[in-house]
Write a protein that holds these residues in place. Structure first.
Motif, PDB file in Angstrom:
ATOM      1  N   VAL A  64       0.838  -1.201   0.000  1.00  0.00           N
ATOM      2  CA  VAL A  64       0.000   0.000   0.000  1.00  0.00           C
ATOM      3  C   VAL A  64       0.873   1.250   0.000  1.00  0.00           C
ATOM      4  N   GLU A  65       1.936   1.255   0.792  1.00  0.00           N
ATOM      5  CA  GLU A  65       2.836   2.416   0.827  1.00  0.00           C
ATOM      6  C   GLU A  65       3.564   2.587  -0.501  1.00  0.00           C
ATOM      7  N   GLY A  66       3.930   1.477  -1.135  1.00  0.00           N
ATOM      8  CA  GLY A  66       4.563   1.561  -2.458  1.00  0.00           C
ATOM      9  C   GLY A  66       3.606   2.154  -3.477  1.00  0.00           C
ATOM     10  N   ALA A  67       2.354   1.717  -3.437  1.00  0.00           N
ATOM     11  CA  ALA A  67       1.339   2.259  -4.345  1.00  0.00           C
ATOM     12  C   ALA A  67       1.121   3.741  -4.055  1.00  0.00           C
ATOM     13  N   ARG A  68       1.059   4.102  -2.784  1.00  0.00           N
ATOM     14  CA  ARG A  68       0.853   5.509  -2.418  1.00  0.00           C
ATOM     15  C   ARG A  68       2.000   6.380  -2.941  1.00  0.00           C
ATOM     16  N   ALA A  69       3.220   5.879  -2.856  1.00  0.00           N
ATOM     17  CA  ALA A  69       4.370   6.635  -3.365  1.00  0.00           C
ATOM     18  C   ALA A  69       4.248   6.845  -4.874  1.00  0.00           C
ATOM     19  N   ARG A  70       3.817   5.809  -5.595  1.00  0.00           N
ATOM     20  CA  ARG A  70       3.632   5.950  -7.043  1.00  0.00           C
ATOM     21  C   ARG A  70       2.512   6.946  -7.340  1.00  0.00           C
ATOM     22  N   LEU A  71       1.432   6.859  -6.582  1.00  0.00           N
ATOM     23  CA  LEU A  71       0.312   7.779  -6.769  1.00  0.00           C
ATOM     24  C   LEU A  71       0.747   9.223  -6.530  1.00  0.00           C
ATOM     25  N   LYS A  72       1.502   9.446  -5.480  1.00  0.00           N
ATOM     26  CA  LYS A  72       1.999  10.804  -5.183  1.00  0.00           C
ATOM     27  C   LYS A  72       2.904  11.307  -6.308  1.00  0.00           C
ATOM     28  N   ARG A  73       3.715  10.388  -6.874  1.00  0.00           N
ATOM     29  CA  ARG A  73       4.588  10.758  -7.986  1.00  0.00           C
ATOM     30  C   ARG A  73       3.754  11.190  -9.193  1.00  0.00           C
ATOM     31  N   LEU A  74       2.661  10.469  -9.449  1.00  0.00           N
ATOM     32  CA  LEU A  74       1.774  10.828 -10.554  1.00  0.00           C
ATOM     33  C   LEU A  74       1.071  12.160 -10.290  1.00  0.00           C
ATOM     34  N   VAL A  75       0.773  12.444  -9.029  1.00  0.00           N
ATOM     35  CA  VAL A  75       0.185  13.743  -8.669  1.00  0.00           C
ATOM     36  C   VAL A  75       1.202  14.848  -8.950  1.00  0.00           C
ATOM     37  N   SER A  76       2.449  14.625  -8.574  1.00  0.00           N
ATOM     38  CA  SER A  76       3.473  15.657  -8.786  1.00  0.00           C
ATOM     39  C   SER A  76       3.704  15.919 -10.270  1.00  0.00           C
TER      40      SER A  76
END
Length: 95
Positions: A64-76
């Motif tokens: 879940v944390e790995g997915a969240r990091a990818r999601l945040k990267r896509l937001v940036s």
């Protein structure tokens, strides 16, 4: 033998240069493509845990944390938006 090694090095450098100078090489990777596919099909924003489940990954804290990091990267990169804390959706199309 040295010629083959030099040729291999040159080939690898050329491939690496193309990968790192691409418009957005990160998003081309499979995990990012899976996330984008899930969000394209979703009618509303999703949490990282729900995205893990949708792509068939065990929703353990590590994943879940790995997915969240990818999601945040896509937001940036302005591909996704975080509509509320922890809720991710596709960003509106820019014209």
């Amino acid at each position: 033998m040295d010629t083959a090694l030099a040729t291999t090095r040159t080939t690898l450098r050329t491939l690496a240069a193309a990968e790192f100078t691409a418009e957005d090489p990160t998003i081309a990777s499979a995990p990012y493509q899976q996330i984008l596919t899930v969000l394209h099909a979703a009618s509303t924003g999703m949490r990282a845990k729900d995205i893990c489940i949708a792509v068939g990954v065990e929703p353990s804290p590590k994943h879940v944390e790995g997915a969240r990091a990818r999601l945040k990267r896509l937001v940036s990169r302005q591909i996704l938006t975080e509509t509320e804390p922890g809720i991710f959706a596709l960003a509106p199309k820019r014209n």
